[in-house]
Motif scaffolding. Structure first.
Motif, short mmCIF file in Angstrom:
data_model
loop_
_atom_site.label_atom_id
_atom_site.label_comp_id
_atom_site.label_asym_id
_atom_site.label_seq_id
_atom_site.Cartn_x
_atom_site.Cartn_y
_atom_site.Cartn_z
N ARG A 88 0.86 -1.32 0.18
CA ARG A 88 0.00 -0.16 -0.09
C ARG A 88 1.09 1.51 0.08
O ARG A 88 0.59 2.01 -1.13
CB ARG A 88 -1.17 0.00 1.45
N GLU A 89 1.53 1.49 0.88
CA GLU A 89 2.64 2.58 0.90
C GLU A 89 3.67 2.53 -0.63
O GLU A 89 3.52 3.88 -0.82
CB GLU A 89 3.90 2.25 2.15
N MET A 90 3.75 1.75 -0.95
CA MET A 90 4.95 1.87 -2.37
C MET A 90 3.76 2.35 -3.10
O MET A 90 3.53 3.00 -4.30
CB MET A 90 5.06 0.33 -2.60
N ALA A 91 2.84 2.22 -3.55
CA ALA A 91 1.26 1.92 -4.16
C ALA A 91 0.90 3.17 -4.06
O ALA A 91 1.07 4.20 -5.17
CB ALA A 91 0.21 0.72 -4.27
N GLU A 92 1.17 4.18 -2.80
CA GLU A 92 0.75 5.29 -3.23
C GLU A 92 1.36 6.45 -3.10
O GLU A 92 1.35 7.38 -3.49
CB GLU A 92 -0.02 5.46 -1.11
N ALA A 93 3.32 6.03 -3.23
CA ALA A 93 3.84 6.98 -3.64
C ALA A 93 4.42 6.40 -5.76
O ALA A 93 4.74 7.14 -5.53
CB ALA A 93 5.61 6.45 -3.10
N GLY A 94 3.30 5.79 -6.39
CA GLY A 94 3.07 5.66 -7.29
C GLY A 94 4.35 4.60 -7.92
O GLY A 94 3.76 4.94 -9.24
N HIS A 95 4.48 3.80 -6.98
CA HIS A 95 4.92 2.41 -8.02
C HIS A 95 4.01 1.72 -7.78
O HIS A 95 2.36 1.07 -7.71
CB HIS A 95 6.26 2.09 -6.96
N ASP A 96 4.07 0.42 -8.87
CA ASP A 96 3.25 -0.36 -9.18
C ASP A 96 3.69 -1.61 -8.56
O ASP A 96 4.44 -2.71 -8.18
CB ASP A 96 3.40 -0.87 -10.92
N VAL A 97 2.42 -2.48 -8.11
CA VAL A 97 2.42 -3.30 -6.92
C VAL A 97 1.69 -4.65 -7.31
O VAL A 97 0.48 -4.39 -7.30
CB VAL A 97 1.92 -2.68 -5.67
N THR A 117 -2.10 -4.41 -8.48
CA THR A 117 -3.16 -6.56 -8.60
C THR A 117 -2.71 -7.13 -7.19
O THR A 117 -1.67 -7.22 -6.85
CB THR A 117 -2.07 -6.86 -9.67
N VAL A 118 -4.19 -8.11 -7.16
CA VAL A 118 -3.68 -9.00 -6.40
C VAL A 118 -4.13 -10.28 -6.43
O VAL A 118 -5.63 -10.48 -6.95
CB VAL A 118 -4.79 -9.05 -5.10
N ARG A 119 -2.95 -11.34 -6.38
CA ARG A 119 -3.02 -12.53 -7.06
C ARG A 119 -3.45 -13.71 -6.52
O ARG A 119 -2.17 -13.94 -5.40
CB ARG A 119 -2.36 -12.57 -8.24
N LEU A 120 -4.88 -14.35 -6.11
CA LEU A 120 -4.47 -15.37 -4.82
C LEU A 120 -4.75 -16.46 -5.53
O LEU A 120 -4.64 -17.06 -7.18
CB LEU A 120 -5.97 -15.39 -4.37
#
Length: 381
Positions: A17-26, A209-212
């Motif tokens: 979440r922190e990296m996504a909010e900083a604009g990175h792709d997770v 993106t979440v992949r279970l």
């Protein structure tokens, strides 16, 4: 940058979440069919009770930022953990407090009297306790040790308390007042709708993106700039140096009508009772009302290759193997090991979140300065 979070528990979710909010792709992957790791909760379809599927998780912290963080994604209800123990044919309150002491010894002592009495029970010849047993005998004496600690510990850890370090017992307080709140932190509570919706909310971001049901494959490295590994440290290396030791838990689930035991957690201190405790899950959500009840009898044993690891053993043999894996990890690039499994340390949920936030900040600092990302932000040794 493209980040791959291996594991959708608290570590992967918060860092992601922190990296996504900083604009990175997770991308977050997990081999299980749900997020939240071992704090996964779900509604029992028969009773409607919120069940802690992998055993109870109670949130408690003195970390104001962490408390504010979890409440950002889920409202928390007040909850005090009041544990009971059935031992030697009677029920007592834990942790050992003034009520426990007076009830156990059949006395009506005041705090100062109880403190002096327990000091008389204690083995004062032990000046530097090295083992769990020495620690207990030094601070509570043989009677309370036998009743509340010895049998339970043998069942929980599968070995004699003489083989365990004294540090394990240092987390168990003795109180000379009537406070039976198991924890002493300022913030204590339960997420109103369970931990899994909370983690889902943390992961709900357009850059995530979440992949279970997606196990990690080494080929995934090719598609990502950096991997955050919250799985077992030894598993990353294919267990080539051997398997780090863990205890695992088996749960014997049963249902009942009404209120089966009158509390959320009942320990069983006697060695001849095979389980360590029984948990009644509707009591973890006291703001709800359910006619039926879901309970777990909890059994501890050595963790096998196909079991879920719960408690790192971290005795001499494991620490030597851990040092080998840490050396191998520090020779890696573009990977960071985090969390309970990735650093082979017992971590409460609040500490896990704190370390995840610190890790994300270390990433952002490294990204800003062009420095290499750390292998460990929190070192296992």
């Amino acid at each position: 940058m493209k980040f791959l979070m291996v594991g959708a528990g608290l570590s992967g979710a918060v860092i992601g979440r922190e990296m996504a909010e900083a604009g990175h792709d997770v991308t977050v992957i997990d081999a299980r069919d749900h997020v939240a790791g071992n704090c996964h909760t779900e509604r029992d379809p028969e009773t409607g009770v919120m069940v802690h599927v992998y055993g109870p998780h109670i949130f408690h912290t003195d970390d104001d930022e962490v408390w504010e963080y979890v409440n950002r994604f889920m409202s928390f209800e007040p909850y005090k953990n009041r544990v009971k123990s059935t031992t030697q044919g009677a029920v007592y309150s834990l942790p050992v407090n003034l009520h426990t002491i007076n009830q156990f010894f059949g006395k009506t002592m005041r705090p100062d009297e109880a403190r002096a009495f327990i000091e008389e029970q204690a083995d004062t010849t032990i000046t530097d306790p090295q083992t769990f047993e020495e620690q207990a005998l030094r601070f509570v004496g043989p009677d309370l040790y036998e009743a509340f600690f010895k049998g339970y510990t043998e069942k929980q850890w599968g070995c004699s308390p003489t083989d365990l370090p004294a540090s394990i017992l240092k987390r168990l307080p003795v109180r000379f007042n009537y406070d039976d709140n198991y924890f002493f932190h300022r913030h204590q509570g339960m997420p109103r709708d369970g931990y899994t919706p909370m983690v889902e909310a943390i992961l709900d971001h357009p850059n995530i993106t979440v992949r279970l049901e997606t196990p990690y494959d080494p080929s995934m490295r090719d598609d990502h700039d950096h991997i955050v590994w919250s799985g077992p440290l030894d598993g990353y290396f294919g267990f080539e140096e051997g398997r780090l030791g863990y205890r695992t838990l088996d749960f014997e689930r049963f249902t009942a009508k009404g209120d089966w035991q009158g509390c959320a957690v009942m320990n069983y201190g006697d060695r001849d009772v095979p389980f360590t405790r029984i948990t009644e899950h509707k009591h973890f959500s006291p703001w709800e009302s359910h006619e039926g009840s879901v309970l777990y009898r909890e059994f501890s044993r050595e963790c096998g290759p196909d079991d879920i690891p719960y408690y790192p053993i971290r005795l001499v043999e494991e620490k030597a193997m851990l040092a080998d894996y840490v050396a191998r990890a520090e020779a890696e690039t573009n990977v960071t090991f985090v969390g309970r499994l990735g650093t082979y340390r017992y971590l409460d949920m609040d500490v896990t979140i704190r370390e995840a936030l610190d890790t994300a900040r270390a990433f952002l600092k490294s990204d800003a300065t062009g420095a290499a990302f750390p292998i460990f932000v929190n070192h296992p040794l």
